[in-house]
Motif scaffolding. Sequence first.
Motif, PDB file in Angstrom:
ATOM      1  N   SER A 121      -6.999 -25.025  28.014  1.00 54.08           N
ATOM      2  CA  SER A 121      -7.426 -24.149  26.821  1.00 54.08           C
ATOM      3  C   SER A 121      -6.545 -24.606  25.470  1.00 54.08           C
ATOM      4  N   GLN A 122      -7.155 -25.136  24.632  1.00 54.27           N
ATOM      5  CA  GLN A 122      -6.566 -25.344  23.249  1.00 54.27           C
ATOM      6  C   GLN A 122      -6.130 -24.099  22.653  1.00 54.27           C
ATOM      7  N   LEU A 123      -6.367 -22.901  22.892  1.00 50.39           N
ATOM      8  CA  LEU A 123      -6.155 -21.732  22.094  1.00 50.39           C
ATOM      9  C   LEU A 123      -4.585 -21.442  22.878  1.00 50.39           C
ATOM     10  N   TYR A 124      -4.542 -21.632  24.262  1.00 50.84           N
ATOM     11  CA  TYR A 124      -3.229 -21.144  24.725  1.00 50.84           C
ATOM     12  C   TYR A 124      -2.243 -22.093  24.992  1.00 50.84           C
ATOM     13  N   LEU A 125      -2.695 -23.363  24.798  1.00 53.33           N
ATOM     14  CA  LEU A 125      -1.737 -24.590  24.759  1.00 53.33           C
ATOM     15  C   LEU A 125      -1.122 -24.566  23.346  1.00 53.33           C
ATOM     16  N   GLY A 126      -2.009 -24.254  22.339  1.00 56.83           N
ATOM     17  CA  GLY A 126      -1.445 -24.331  21.007  1.00 56.83           C
ATOM     18  C   GLY A 126      -0.643 -23.093  20.795  1.00 56.83           C
ATOM     19  N   ALA A 127      -0.984 -21.970  21.444  1.00 56.07           N
ATOM     20  CA  ALA A 127      -0.184 -20.731  21.299  1.00 56.07           C
ATOM     21  C   ALA A 127       1.255 -20.950  22.039  1.00 56.07           C
ATOM     22  N   ALA A 128       1.198 -21.395  22.917  1.00 60.27           N
ATOM     23  CA  ALA A 128       2.463 -21.647  23.775  1.00 60.27           C
ATOM     24  C   ALA A 128       3.434 -22.627  23.014  1.00 60.27           C
ATOM     25  N   MET A 129       2.943 -23.566  22.702  1.00 60.17           N
ATOM     26  CA  MET A 129       3.752 -24.465  21.721  1.00 60.17           C
ATOM     27  C   MET A 129       4.405 -23.940  20.522  1.00 60.17           C
ATOM     28  N   LEU A 130       3.464 -23.177  19.969  1.00 65.82           N
ATOM     29  CA  LEU A 130       4.064 -22.306  18.361  1.00 65.82           C
ATOM     30  C   LEU A 130       5.075 -21.344  19.072  1.00 65.82           C
ATOM     31  N   LEU A 131       4.679 -20.473  20.085  1.00 64.84           N
ATOM     32  CA  LEU A 131       5.611 -19.372  20.326  1.00 64.84           C
ATOM     33  C   LEU A 131       6.909 -19.891  20.570  1.00 64.84           C
ATOM     34  N   GLU A 132       7.331 -20.769  21.418  1.00 64.73           N
ATOM     35  CA  GLU A 132       8.569 -21.309  21.709  1.00 64.73           C
ATOM     36  C   GLU A 132       9.413 -21.989  20.510  1.00 64.73           C
ATOM     37  N   ASP A 133       8.578 -22.705  19.673  1.00 62.62           N
ATOM     38  CA  ASP A 133       9.192 -23.369  18.623  1.00 62.62           C
ATOM     39  C   ASP A 133       9.438 -22.180  17.380  1.00 62.62           C
ATOM     40  N   LEU A 134       8.367 -21.380  17.139  1.00 61.87           N
ATOM     41  CA  LEU A 134       8.840 -20.302  16.363  1.00 61.87           C
ATOM     42  C   LEU A 134      10.004 -19.512  16.611  1.00 61.87           C
ATOM     43  N   LEU A 135      10.218 -19.178  17.606  1.00 61.69           N
ATOM     44  CA  LEU A 135      11.303 -18.232  18.107  1.00 61.69           C
ATOM     45  C   LEU A 135      12.619 -18.995  17.833  1.00 61.69           C
ATOM     46  N   THR A 136      12.607 -20.237  18.258  1.00 56.77           N
ATOM     47  CA  THR A 136      13.790 -20.958  18.286  1.00 56.77           C
ATOM     48  C   THR A 136      14.132 -21.141  16.665  1.00 56.77           C
ATOM     49  N   PHE A 137      13.104 -21.652  15.948  1.00 51.68           N
ATOM     50  CA  PHE A 137      13.271 -21.621  14.517  1.00 51.68           C
ATOM     51  C   PHE A 137      13.633 -20.403  14.041  1.00 51.68           C
ATOM     52  N   ASP A 138      13.369 -19.183  14.238  1.00 49.89           N
ATOM     53  CA  ASP A 138      13.507 -17.920  13.674  1.00 49.89           C
ATOM     54  C   ASP A 138      15.223 -17.871  13.995  1.00 49.89           C
ATOM     55  N   LEU A 139      15.538 -17.991  15.208  1.00 52.61           N
ATOM     56  CA  LEU A 139      16.746 -17.464  15.391  1.00 52.61           C
ATOM     57  C   LEU A 139      17.811 -18.409  14.617  1.00 52.61           C
ATOM     58  N   THR A 140      17.671 -19.812  14.642  1.00 50.01           N
ATOM     59  CA  THR A 140      18.413 -20.640  13.790  1.00 50.01           C
ATOM     60  C   THR A 140      18.465 -20.330  12.486  1.00 50.01           C
ATOM     61  N   THR A 141      17.205 -19.860  11.835  1.00 47.74           N
ATOM     62  CA  THR A 141      17.346 -19.278  10.365  1.00 47.74           C
ATOM     63  C   THR A 141      17.936 -18.124  10.158  1.00 47.74           C
ATOM     64  N   LEU A 142      17.827 -17.348  10.936  1.00 43.56           N
ATOM     65  CA  LEU A 142      18.530 -15.900  10.785  1.00 43.56           C
ATOM     66  C   LEU A 142      20.328 -16.294  11.068  1.00 43.56           C
TER      67      LEU A 142
END
Length: 223
Positions: free
Chosen positions: A191-212
């Motif tokens: 699924s493009q929807l869940y493939l893209g969502a999974a990739m985005l979820l992991e990276d956004l959480l990591t980026f959010d932690l680094t930024t905070l």
Amino acid sequence: MTTTTEPLHTQLQPFFLSRKKYYQLLHLLFSEPANIETLFEIRNNGNIPELEEIHDGGKILLDFFERMTDEQIKKEYEEYQRLFIGPGPLVAPPWESYYRSKEQLLFEEWTYQIREQYHLFGLQYKNENNEPDDHLLLELEFMHFLVDLCLQETMSDRIVELISSQIHFLEKHLTMWVPYFCKRIIEHTNSQLYLGAAMLLEDLLTFDLTTLLEVREALPDVR
């Protein structure tokens, strides 16, 4: 940030608003795609074109939303059931305890740690004791709630406390298990929807932690 005379809450408001938007997007992406309106809301309000420019998951999602049809939405609903709900063995169980327990059990110590965090802020899951409190959507909702508190707060010391609470929740919970959850999705879906969502979820959480962490380091109150 620290050289301006603007109040801290005014300086940080654009940062918090951006984070709120991304947590809303992540929550929508992993909510059940029960109807076309939900997916259209993501397409129209989720900053997907902006993400497409900076992230491979965003590119995959933009391609999905540009080609979205009623038939495709039906397929995504079926894929959602297969991945996260069942019946049958789940491909990617969406509970923290599953990934952190050696026996892959639910209602383990992490469930109660999460519950304690909710209670500290006056929150209680409506299905407490019947369903695990450490579901992905609940943890994302909690982060969204904390960002909202930051937007409402005007006292600098309280804002710093809320930033620290979010760092703690990301470090001790979300970033500890979500990479394994996302890995299972990426390895087992077409699924493009869940493939893209999974990739985005992991990276956004990591980026959010680094930024905070960077933001907290820049604040004189915590030095």
